[in-house]
Motif scaffolding. Structure first.
Motif: not given
Lengths: 305, 305
Positions: A154-167
């Protein structure tokens, strides 16, 4: 002195020269092994540095910080962290404990996925808040990352999505039985994250069509307006093993990414916002056919020329 | 191959081991010298790597990219950049030119100020868009960075302000006379940036008190509501020489920072948003007396416990 040393992103040689020198003179060197990983893991690092490393899981860093800090007021102790050491909250906590124990600390910074994503051609200052996408289970399907993506878009910005790590995660059964049995490590792929996003997009579309909206008013921005916050044609970027020799960057629609195999972990996903023409030119370098269809059709308003 | 190699933030030893190896085998190595600098500059790097480097100013990188790319399809050429190579737009442009010329490229990432600011204890995922604060002149006093800070604060987010660097700039007179005479390098200090922000805060307060508002309706978010977007008591963090041995981090109110001398460049300024209790604990480690007064008084609503 407590050293928090970033290992960077690719392999053992992505540590800084300063980092190598510090590791050489430390009494004890811990390797943090749960917020991120380097290919080759502990063994590759031990070979490269020619010394033993002590693996430090979440329990060690969060509940037995005293063990890490022991003697660090007179000798040098290091905690190695993939990426930059202060990307994750937990290590801020360790810094705080060190300060309270009178142990001085020093951070040796390194590349972080938060900035290395610039390799796809999107401009770093045009990113909004970072989102985290967790693995869904049968009973737990949180959607807060969608809200964050919607607000950024909505603000015109990109989103970096960090993806789950299950260790070293326990199953619910093992946890309740207090059994120290751990599940094999799991790393979310770009395709899995895209699939979860598609499911949210689809469920909201159904919600809008029916008489009863699926969500309460004002629950999340971007979900209530006329235009959906994102669609299956929204331009996204899938990234795998950023910084490594076999790094992959693929620009595609959300739908295309859901069936895209980017290989071994770690993966990250970017949902684009408003695109600058130079960014579009850069994305073309990694775009699959028809990837930018969304720009000219559903999302044409996002392409400012 | 064209290599874009990040030098990191502190000194010559903040380059990665991989970076050292690549520099050794390159035919030509350029040092980008206008978006950021390392202490010691070109000479220190030449001594460390034992080879000559070619200084590359803005004109070389932006207008004579062909010179940098010459022969890079058959030999290895590197461009060294302080911080991470893709933090600044310009180098994306170079990547694009390389791709169009059929020259493969590789990025060796490194620490960037965009993530290294985590050293102050604020959580990186709670930062909104990055702002840039330019030097004001008599006739040119842009305020767009204020609008960005206001938008971030309205969303509870912190703002990293990158402060102006003027290297090899011409005066207006010399530029019009086409004289290749350059001003001495200037680096904006935290105090100067805080002072410019205070002037904006003060001018808007006057604007609100008077009959005539100073700005048009809806010109910028945060400037029109009842509460000012920031005040002289807003908690800020001043950072100098992040990653270097003599790094300084000072948490103080905006007003306090305006008279705070953090020494040699480079400086950065953070305007905080909503603070998590762990972040407050971390900020206390670098806080001057009364720095957090703003939290309990003017900004008490920003402290969620």
């Amino acid at each position: 002195m407590l050293y928090l040393i970033g290992l960077g992103l690719g392999d053992v040689k992505d540590i800084t020269v300063k980092g190598v020198e510090v590791i050489r003179r430390c009494s004890r060197v811990y390797l943090e092994s749960y917020t991120s990983v380097l290919p080759g893991g502990l063994e590759a690092l031990e070979r490269f540095h020619g010394r033993p490393l002590i693996p430090a899981d979440r329990e060690t860093v969060e509940q037995h910080a005293d063990e890490i800090l022991r003697g660090a007021d007179t000798a040098d102790v290091a905690l190695l962290v993939a990426g930059d050491p202060l990307g994750a909250t937990t290590h801020g906590d360790l810094v705080l404990r060190a300060a309270r124990a009178g142990v001085p600390h020093r951070v040796l910074h390194n590349a972080s996925i938060l900035t290395a994503v610039g390799c796809c051609g999107l401009q770093l200052y045009a990113f909004g808040e970072t989102a985290s996408v967790p693995f869904w289970t049968d009973g737990w399907r949180p959607e807060s990352f969608y809200g964050r993506i919607a607000r950024n878009r909505a603000a015109g910005l990109h989103t970096l999505c960090l993806l789950d790590i299950q260790v070293k995660e326990q199953s619910a059964e093992d946890m309740m039985a207090a059994r120290k049995v751990f599940q094999p490590p799991r790393f979310m792929s770009v395709a899995q994250a895209a699939q979860q996003l598609l499911e949210i997009v689809a469920s909201r579309r159904v919600g809008k069509k029916g008489k009863e909206p699926m969500r309460g008013k004002g629950e999340e921005p971007g979900g209530e307006g006329e235009e959906p916050a994102l669609t299956e044609d929204t331009v996204c970027v899938g990234l795998a093993r950023v910084g490594a020799d076999d790094q992959r960057v693929v620009t595609a629609t959300l739908k295309q990414l859901a069936s895209c195999d980017l290989g071994a972990p770690l993966h990250s996903l970017i949902v684009t916002g408003r695109l600058h023409p130079l960014e579009v030119d850069m994305l073309r370098l990694s775009a699959v056919p028809d990837a930018l269809i969304g720009l000219r059709m559903a999302d044409s308003s996002t392409y400012t020329s």
